[in-house]
Each structure stands twice: as C-alpha cells, then as structure tokens.
Enzyme design. Sequence first.
Site, PDB file in Angstrom:
ATOM      1  N   GLU A  48       0.845  -1.206   0.000  1.00  0.00           N
ATOM      2  CA  GLU A  48       0.000   0.000   0.000  1.00  0.00           C
ATOM      3  C   GLU A  48       0.879   1.254   0.000  1.00  0.00           C
ATOM      4  O   GLU A  48       0.575   2.240  -0.679  1.00  0.00           O
ATOM      5  CB  GLU A  48      -0.901  -0.021   1.245  1.00  0.00           C
ATOM      6  CG  GLU A  48      -1.768   1.204   1.401  1.00  0.00           C
ATOM      7  CD  GLU A  48      -1.917   1.629   2.844  1.00  0.00           C
ATOM      8  OE1 GLU A  48      -1.712   0.802   3.762  1.00  0.00           O
ATOM      9  OE2 GLU A  48      -2.204   2.824   3.069  1.00  0.00           O
ATOM     10  N   ASP A  52       0.337   3.923  -3.041  1.00  0.00           N
ATOM     11  CA  ASP A  52      -0.003   5.325  -2.791  1.00  0.00           C
ATOM     12  C   ASP A  52       0.823   6.248  -3.692  1.00  0.00           C
ATOM     13  O   ASP A  52       0.291   7.144  -4.357  1.00  0.00           O
ATOM     14  CB  ASP A  52       0.264   5.592  -1.298  1.00  0.00           C
ATOM     15  CG  ASP A  52       0.334   7.054  -0.932  1.00  0.00           C
ATOM     16  OD1 ASP A  52      -0.710   7.712  -0.980  1.00  0.00           O
ATOM     17  OD2 ASP A  52       1.435   7.530  -0.596  1.00  0.00           O
ATOM     18  N   ASP A 121      -7.185   1.810   1.514  1.00  0.00           N
ATOM     19  CA  ASP A 121      -5.909   1.080   1.612  1.00  0.00           C
ATOM     20  C   ASP A 121      -5.825  -0.016   0.555  1.00  0.00           C
ATOM     21  O   ASP A 121      -4.794  -0.190  -0.094  1.00  0.00           O
ATOM     22  CB  ASP A 121      -5.781   0.408   2.990  1.00  0.00           C
ATOM     23  CG  ASP A 121      -5.459   1.392   4.101  1.00  0.00           C
ATOM     24  OD1 ASP A 121      -5.259   2.585   3.801  1.00  0.00           O
ATOM     25  OD2 ASP A 121      -5.423   0.967   5.271  1.00  0.00           O
ATOM     26  N   GLU A 124      -5.169   1.157  -2.898  1.00  0.00           N
ATOM     27  CA  GLU A 124      -3.750   1.486  -3.051  1.00  0.00           C
ATOM     28  C   GLU A 124      -2.887   0.228  -3.113  1.00  0.00           C
ATOM     29  O   GLU A 124      -1.950   0.149  -3.919  1.00  0.00           O
ATOM     30  CB  GLU A 124      -3.290   2.384  -1.895  1.00  0.00           C
ATOM     31  CG  GLU A 124      -3.939   3.762  -1.920  1.00  0.00           C
ATOM     32  CD  GLU A 124      -3.547   4.647  -0.742  1.00  0.00           C
ATOM     33  OE1 GLU A 124      -3.607   5.871  -0.883  1.00  0.00           O
ATOM     34  OE2 GLU A 124      -3.195   4.110   0.324  1.00  0.00           O
TER      35      GLU A 124
END
Lengths: 232, 232
Positions: A48, A52, A121, A124
């Site tokens: 994650e 991101d 989350d 991502e």
Amino acid sequence: MIKALEDDLAQNFNIHFNNHDLLDEAFTQASYVNEHPNQGLKFYERIEFLGDAVLQIVVSEYLFKRYPEMPQGKLTRLRAAMVKEDSFSDFAKECHFDRYIRLGKGEELSGARQRSSLLCDIFESFTGALYLDQGRDAVEEFVQKVIFPKLDEGRFDHVIDHKSELQEVLQVHGDVDIDYQLIAETGGENDRVFEVELIADGKKLSRGKGTSKKLAEQNAANKALQQIKSKK
Amino acid sequence: MIKALEDDLAQNFNIHFNNHDLLDEAFTQASYVNEHPNQGLKFYERIEFLGDAVLQIVVSEYLFKRYPEMPQGKLTRLRAAMVKEDSFSDFAKECHFDRYIRLGKGEELSGARQRSSLLCDIFESFTGALYLDQGRDAVEEFVQKVIFPKLDEGRFDHVIDHKSELQEVLQVHGDVDIDYQLIAETGGENDRVFEVELIADGKKLSRGKGTSKKLAEQNAANKALQQIKSKK
C-alpha cells in the site's frame, strides 16, 4: 490464491497476475495474518505504501498533460479530490474489491469490510501489487478505466471551474468577450433542463445543458475546452 | 537560457537538457515573469506539481526495495524525512540551484533566494523538468547521486532504528539472541569514542564505533544489515 478475485479481474479488466502471492498480499489484512500463523502470509501495508506513490504520479502526470493551461493551485486541488480516501474507497467498491479482502474474525464482525479507510488502503495496495507485477503501463491502463472517466462524468467538477479555465485559455493572447446565452428551457417545474450557448467574440463555440443555468454554462465551457484541446 | 546552470549540470551530473525552455521554466519564479511581460515566460509551479509526485514514487520504490523487511510505518516515516522541505532545500543548495533561480527584484531583496520553501520548490521543479525531458531513468540517476547516499551517511538515522530492523531481519525464522558488547573506549573526556561488537547467537557479526554507546550499537547493527543484504 483468491480465485474469485482473479476471475473478477480477468473478466472486468483483462488483468492476469503473474505473481499470485503479490495479489494475495494486497488483499490480506494484518488481522487475518495473525489468525493464520505459520502460513507465511504477508499483509498489505508495505505494498500500500508503494501503491499510494504510484497513484500519485499516474494521476499527477495525467492531469498535468490533460490540462496544459491549468495553474498549479487548481491541479493540486483536483489531484487531492481524486486521490483522497473517499474517492479511492468508492473506486474499490466499484471494482468489487470489498468482496475479496481477507480479514480476521474480529475485524469482520466490527464491519471493517465496508470501512472507507480500509477500502482506500486496498485500492492502493492493489495498485501497488499491479505495479510490482506488471509495471506502470498496466497501472495506467487500469486507472484509465477506473479513475479518469470520472473527470468526464463531472465527478470532480466542484473542484474544476470550467468557465474560469476556458477564460484563461481563450485570453492567453489578450481579452476575449465570452458570453453565455440561454437558448432553451424545457421540462416541468421539477425536472427543468436549461440549455445555453457559449459565444466568444461573437463566434458560437459550443452548447451545454444542465439542471441549472450554472451547470449548463459549466458544461458548455467544458465542451469548448475539449474542442480547443482536440485541435491542438 | 540559463547558460551557467546548463554548464553546472553538465559538469556535476552529466545532465544535458534537450528542451532548454523546460529547464528555464523550472528555475523561473512568478515574480520574474511579472517583471518581464511579453517574453512568453512561464514560471515553475506546474512543473513543481509534477516533480513532487515524481520524487515521491522514486524515493518510495527505492525504500521499498532496499528495505524488504521494513514495516510500513517506518517506511512512511523515512520517506517523510527524505522528501520534506528542509531536506529538499538542502539538496537544492548542494546542487547550487540557489544560484540560478530567476527572481523578481522584490523577491530578491526580501531574501527569497535562500528561503527554504523556494529552494524546496525548485528542487521539485528541476526534477519535474528532468522527468519531462528525459524520463524516469534520468531522475533515478540524479537521485542516486543526490538523495540516496544520504541514507548511508546516516542522515536519516534518527528515523531508522537499525537495531530494531536487524532484530526483525534476524528473527524472521525464530528467536535469535542479539548482544552488543563494549570492546573499546578511547579518546578523552570530550572526544570519547565507543566501539561495540555485535554478536548474534554467539557469532560475531560486526563492529561499530560512535560518540555514544547507543550510536556505536546503531552503527554495528547497520553494518550487519549491509552485510546480510549484500549476501542476498
């Protein structure tokens, strides 16, 4: 291996993972790992972290290129609206990602599966896994299907002001007289539709419809912008 | 064209821009554009928007791969320490970028050239311009020279705890007894140097020196980590 997820990805996005462990990791929460010790499972958080940053660059570069006249302040606001938790959480649900998250029992009972922060989350981490497995082009293809169409659907129009943007574009080389004229008003009291015509220095550029005059004007400005960009 | 900047980049980084306008744009503040109207100048802010995201992904991916056992929380803290204003401002100065910024007179007089926020912006806009001109590989090469060595020099050690990291790495397959033994203490009262030896399950792994026992232990742990990684 989360078989149903792989089928879903294949069917809806034509995505086929090479490294199945990576995809499993992206959909596994720490609570699930803790409940299944000694299976060598990993949870999604590291992927994650990467995902991101991958989403940031892909969205940033797209906006930078799509809106060549847009000032930084607006680009930043638009990016923030696109990459924020609520948006990613909605995208995750659209992709059915909520169905496939591996959660511990306590988390499941507490309703984590529908929690916006977890869904964000997972959106991502999925992107991070896709990036590691297939590189940036695959992420771009995915995001072209899931995120970018929302721009054209007007989802982020509260952030972009097409009328101001058009003004900036048209007035690069000096003053231009921009006028929006109401040309039609149809429908009943509760479903009224307005149509306006956009005229710049006496030349008809585009028409736009909307449930308010303001929206109709924004749509007309957006159409004019698309026309100008397609000619460049 | 900012000729001195191009020479500096060529000499120090072997970087040669194809699109000189892009490089000019990256080093031009709005105040300068306002003082030189009708020259068709652009200021750095849009490219900075892009450069910010480029630096995020390049640093994130590097950390993700370099520290395969590091948990997300620490990765995030480390990234934040690396990509923050103070760090970028220092990097900009190291690259002599402060010399080449094109500022308006008022900004110059107010000391903007040494302002941390402006230097940080310029570091980002330069990276954005490099990315647009030559792609991601060129940015990675630049960052390999300017940012990543700082990790080995210990600049971000306050964020990374090498001892904890070593413990995580060594204990992946079960408990390991890690011991730090003081083996030397030299220097006078004001320049004392401590040296420790790191022993894991009775095996000597590394030694480290430092101005405190704590620093010596961190250095020993870092050395052991480097050794382990170089064997992988």
